[in-house]
Design an enzyme around this catalytic site. Structure first.
Site, mmCIF file in Angstrom:
data_model
loop_
_atom_site.group_PDB
_atom_site.id
_atom_site.type_symbol
_atom_site.label_atom_id
_atom_site.label_comp_id
_atom_site.label_asym_id
_atom_site.label_seq_id
_atom_site.Cartn_x
_atom_site.Cartn_y
_atom_site.Cartn_z
ATOM 1 N N LEU A 102 -24.880 109.613 10.435
ATOM 2 C CA LEU A 102 -23.354 109.074 10.844
ATOM 3 C C LEU A 102 -23.832 108.250 12.180
ATOM 4 O O LEU A 102 -22.728 107.011 12.939
ATOM 5 C CB LEU A 102 -22.635 109.415 10.475
ATOM 6 N N LYS A 138 -35.460 124.772 3.533
ATOM 7 C CA LYS A 138 -35.842 125.774 4.701
ATOM 8 C C LYS A 138 -35.595 127.630 4.271
ATOM 9 O O LYS A 138 -35.669 128.124 4.851
ATOM 10 C CB LYS A 138 -34.233 125.332 5.702
ATOM 11 N N TYR A 142 -34.918 119.279 0.766
ATOM 12 C CA TYR A 142 -35.299 119.451 2.098
ATOM 13 C C TYR A 142 -34.401 120.647 2.316
ATOM 14 O O TYR A 142 -34.837 121.740 3.090
ATOM 15 C CB TYR A 142 -34.440 118.586 2.896
ATOM 16 N N SER A 166 -31.491 125.417 8.891
ATOM 17 C CA SER A 166 -29.770 123.950 8.460
ATOM 18 C C SER A 166 -29.199 124.573 7.399
ATOM 19 O O SER A 166 -29.401 125.556 6.932
ATOM 20 C CB SER A 166 -30.661 122.599 8.329
HETATM 21 N N1 UFG Z 1 -21.250 109.545 6.570
HETATM 22 C C1 UFG Z 1 -21.209 108.339 6.407
HETATM 23 N N2 UFG Z 1 -22.124 106.374 6.719
HETATM 24 C C2 UFG Z 1 -23.251 106.691 7.097
HETATM 25 C C3 UFG Z 1 -23.467 108.294 7.557
HETATM 26 C C4 UFG Z 1 -22.870 108.707 7.444
HETATM 27 O O1 UFG Z 1 -19.512 108.314 5.776
HETATM 28 O O2 UFG Z 1 -23.530 105.921 7.058
HETATM 29 C C5 UFG Z 1 -20.702 110.244 6.697
HETATM 30 C C6 UFG Z 1 -21.473 111.337 5.430
HETATM 31 O O3 UFG Z 1 -21.372 110.882 4.115
HETATM 32 C C7 UFG Z 1 -20.979 112.474 5.599
HETATM 33 C C8 UFG Z 1 -20.763 112.328 7.605
HETATM 34 O O4 UFG Z 1 -20.916 111.242 7.915
HETATM 35 O O5 UFG Z 1 -19.438 112.585 5.630
HETATM 36 C C9 UFG Z 1 -22.233 112.639 7.887
HETATM 37 O O6 UFG Z 1 -23.326 112.236 7.798
HETATM 38 P P1 UFG Z 1 -25.005 112.759 8.274
HETATM 39 O O7 UFG Z 1 -25.613 111.887 7.382
HETATM 40 O O8 UFG Z 1 -24.680 112.504 9.485
HETATM 41 O O9 UFG Z 1 -24.792 113.578 8.055
HETATM 42 P P2 UFG Z 1 -24.668 115.615 6.629
HETATM 43 O O10 UFG Z 1 -23.792 115.836 7.134
HETATM 44 O O11 UFG Z 1 -25.022 114.457 5.684
HETATM 45 O O12 UFG Z 1 -26.558 115.857 7.273
HETATM 46 C C10 UFG Z 1 -27.182 116.432 7.888
HETATM 47 C C11 UFG Z 1 -28.483 116.534 8.684
HETATM 48 C C12 UFG Z 1 -28.315 117.135 7.153
HETATM 49 C C13 UFG Z 1 -28.546 118.781 7.605
HETATM 50 C C14 UFG Z 1 -27.508 118.894 8.123
HETATM 51 C C15 UFG Z 1 -26.685 120.076 7.934
HETATM 52 O O13 UFG Z 1 -29.056 114.376 8.005
HETATM 53 O O14 UFG Z 1 -30.414 117.360 6.959
HETATM 54 O O15 UFG Z 1 -26.326 117.827 8.788
HETATM 55 O O16 UFG Z 1 -25.013 119.764 8.695
HETATM 56 F F1 UFG Z 1 -29.071 119.374 6.788
#
Ligand code: UFG
Length: 354
Positions: A202, A155, A151, A127
């Protein structure tokens, strides 16, 4: 000569089931090993509807040496794609033992079983989380490890184990694939992401708001140093990720040693850009409100994709609009996931099984 048999751990899950589709399309024979703790075996029936082939399922845990030995003896695998693991960042903070056990001890048990069976071609799902939040984008594979949660550290530990293994024994061919943000669904609308409970990520959240199941998206912060103030990520279509596995498998089969590559598009999109793209794809309004920053979130990062192009000949072919359109088709056709009867296929899509 019969087609190579590939063990896909975690093959019933979101990414794993799409990987099965890509393997079958490439003429390979996946066999899935999955505990089903975070997946549904009916995903494999959907794989069959798309490809005409249902991958056999071995219900089992990669930490179970006996189950692994039995599966290797029965199937005679040529290679292993290791996608099984736990992936919720928040949960990893409250349950580090569980995460190190499943992700690290599980990977160790798997490579031990591979060693016993004399199978030394392995693709590991890693990841972008191994980079942490301090790197400048685009992030190259040579950037140092800086994972900031358990997590991510699981990895890193497995990547280190595999690097040591490749160094110690030249018979191994290993690829570590660092996923950025896989989203989307199979274009048929038959396979997609099935979050249990309120989604953390998201895209499934946006999709459920568009469908009227949730009232609004909470945007986690709009005061980052990004063009519109919201977080920027490299969203990559799950079928591109799946095809990246096939490319990595080809490479690891013909090259010994270790290869580490990013699987991303090389482009960042902000939370608000994703919401707009989803509105275009669905024709629905997606309500959103700004909330506080989510602890541990990085402002912005995306992949450097040159290494994947050079070494695998792979690049992501599908853009954000298609990711959203495919997610929306999956959402509309399967509001209750696999509890819904098989949805009709989109016009023009030819299923192998019809
Ligand atoms: N976000 C929101 N509202 C939400 C959910 C997310 O604004 O309800 C924003 C987050 O702050 C972030 C973006 O959307 O800026 C993406 O968030 P995600 O939760 O979809 O994904 P992340 O980038 O936090 O993490 C994902 C996986 C991880 C992995 C990572 C690797 O969940 O397991 O990508 O890039 F490690």
């Amino acid at each position: 000569m019969s087609a190579p048999k590939i063990l896909v751990t975690g093959g019933a899950g979101f990414i794993g089931s799409h990987v099965c589709v890509a393997l079958i399309a490439a003429g390979l024979r996946p066999v899935v090993m999955d505990t089903l703790v975070n997946s549904d075996p009916r995903s494999l029936q959907r794989v069959a509807r798309i490809t005409g082939v249902e991958p056999p399922l071995v219900r089992g845990d990669v930490r179970d040496a006996v189950a692994l030995d039995r599966a290797f003896a029965e199937h005679g695998f040529d290679a292993v794609l290791h996608l099984a693991g736990l992936k919720a960042v928040g949960q990893s903070v409250s349950d580090p033992i569980g995460y190190y056990d499943v992700n690290v001890a599980g990977s160790l048990a798997l490579v031990r079983a591979m060693e016993r069976a004399g199978v030394r071609t392995l693709i590991f799902s890693s990841s972008a989380t191994v980079y942490g939040s301090t790197q400048r984008s685009p992030i190259r594979e040579s950037a140092p490890y800086a994972a900031v949660n358990p997590y991510g550290r699981t990895k890193v530990m497995v990547e280190r184990l595999l690097a040591d293994l490749a160094r110690a024994d030249g018979r191994w061919g290993i690829a570590c694939l660092r996923f950025f943000n896989p989203i989307g669904a199979h274009e048929s609308g038959l396979l997609g992401e099935l979050p249990h409970g309120p989604p953390d990520n998201l895209l499934p959240y946006v999709s459920q708001v568009a469908a009227g199941e949730r009232c609004h998206v909470v945007v986690h912060g709009d005061d980052y140093e990004t063009p519109d103030g919201t977080g920027v990520r490299d969203y990559v279509h799950v079928m591109d990720v799946a095809e990246g596995h096939v490319a990595a498998l080809r490479h690891a089969t013909t090259h010994r040693g270790l290869l580490t590559v990013n699987l991303g598009t090389g482009r960042g999109a902000s939370v608000l850009e994703v919401i707009s793209a989803f509105e275009r794809a669905s024709g629905r309004t997606v309500a959103w409100r700004v909330g506080p920053r989510r602890p541990g979130d990085a402002p912005a990062y995306w992949a450097d994709v040159q290494h994947a192009r050079d070494r695998l000949g792979w690049h992501a072919r599908r853009g954000l609009d298609q990711m959203c359109a495919d997610s929306w088709r999956w959402q509309l056709g399967n509001p209750r996931g696999f509890d819904d009867p098989d949805p009709a296929l989109p016009a023009g899509f030819v299923s192998a099984s019809t």
